[in-house]
Design an enzyme around this catalytic site. Sequence first.
Site, PDB file in Angstrom:
ATOM      1  N   ASP A 150      -0.463  -5.754   7.545  1.00  0.00           N
ATOM      2  CA  ASP A 150      -0.815  -4.505   6.865  1.00  0.00           C
ATOM      3  C   ASP A 150      -2.346  -4.376   6.835  1.00  0.00           C
ATOM      4  OD1 ASP A 150       0.565  -2.479   4.638  1.00  0.00           O
ATOM      5  OD2 ASP A 150      -1.498  -2.998   4.104  1.00  0.00           O
ATOM      6  N   ASP A 171      -0.495   1.061   8.233  1.00  0.00           N
ATOM      7  CA  ASP A 171      -1.717   1.726   7.753  1.00  0.00           C
ATOM      8  C   ASP A 171      -2.967   1.224   8.486  1.00  0.00           C
ATOM      9  OD1 ASP A 171      -1.381  -0.693   6.468  1.00  0.00           O
ATOM     10  OD2 ASP A 171      -1.613   0.091   4.441  1.00  0.00           O
ATOM     11  N   HIS A 192       1.627  -6.585  -2.368  1.00  0.00           N
ATOM     12  CA  HIS A 192       0.591  -6.660  -3.409  1.00  0.00           C
ATOM     13  C   HIS A 192       1.124  -7.203  -4.726  1.00  0.00           C
ATOM     14  CE1 HIS A 192      -2.436  -4.716  -0.996  1.00  0.00           C
ATOM     15  NE2 HIS A 192      -1.734  -3.619  -0.859  1.00  0.00           N
ATOM     16  N   HIS A 248      -4.148  -3.752   4.360  1.00  0.00           N
ATOM     17  CA  HIS A 248      -4.653  -4.364   3.125  1.00  0.00           C
ATOM     18  C   HIS A 248      -4.194  -5.818   3.001  1.00  0.00           C
ATOM     19  CE1 HIS A 248      -4.201   0.030   2.381  1.00  0.00           C
ATOM     20  NE2 HIS A 248      -5.418  -0.125   1.890  1.00  0.00           N
TER      21      HIS A 248
HETATM   22 ZN   LIG Z   1      -1.580  -1.341   3.055  1.00  0.00          ZN
END
Ligand SMILES: [Zn+2]
Length: 335
Positions: free
Chosen positions: A190, A279, A154, A192
């Site tokens: 991931d 995740d 991120h 996200h």
């Molecule tokens: Zn994540």
Amino acid sequence: MRCFWDDRQLAHAPSVELHNGAFVPFAETASRAGSILAAIGPTEAAADHGEAPLRAVHSEDYLAFLWSAHKDWRAAGRAGDASGYAWPVVRRRPLALDRIDARLGAYSFDASSPIAAGTWEAAYWGAQTALSALGAVLAGERAAFALCRPPGHHCGRDYLGGYCYLNNAAIAAEAAIAAGRQRVAILDVDYHHGNGTQDIFYDRGDVLFASIHADPLLDYPFFWGHEDEIGEGEGEGATLNLPLPRGSDLAAYLPALDVALERVTAFAPDLLIVSYGADTFAGDPISHFRIETGDYAAIARRIASLGKPTLVVMEGGYAVDALGANVASFLEGLS
Ligand SMILES: [Zn+2]
């Protein structure tokens, strides 16, 4: 498979984060690493490659900010972890920002990534762990695993967020190119979207960024990861976003994975970096896919079938008790 880890990554230990409007215990805990270490067996220590590989990705002013942010926070009389509360958004431009709160806003995009006393040390050694595992792959290993913590995907050139402070996968990609590799593909699996990695390479034609993630209309990081983001300039076509709906299981995931892998194959990279987050797991407390532990081996086997030298960099995964088994399943499928 050779696995790399450095204990100094445990130094990062913020106490709380702002999540869904409340301060809650920080989810990206040091115990995550303990769960993984217990499941994957022996690891090798990271070697120190210095700050130059970090500067190849992150701006000088951002690195200086990150290095001193917690000290500056304490010097301003504050207790606990450093976190911003005002963000420039529209008027984001270089300013001589004196106050720590202003700099926290300028160099971050959320309030879920506090800076603690040990954040710089942990993030630095996370990047060194990625570089050390990369070294093994560049020296001829077919695959290596970097147990990086905090995660990195991120985090952009000059901003932190999403529990990420230095972009480990991007730092490894740049280092591989500096070492003579021509084309690097980053596959981000991931839950996200890896917005920081995408931003860093958005206008680059020599680094492919392909990501399978939760639909950002519904899930963090909201503002990136939509299908129409395809790169720009020389990078047009070198960004591929494959958002999936909440509730996606392996049957829904594999067709998207095949699309991503076809793109990777067409790109013909001489190195594949996998930003691996667990995740996507059915039991993850902050996410909404339905991937099971055994599924990770199936996903990894398809990735391994490309036959590319592969560096796996650890990203998210917050079901701590199952995290080790999920990572071990993925690594087993890869080897
Ligand atoms: Zn994540």
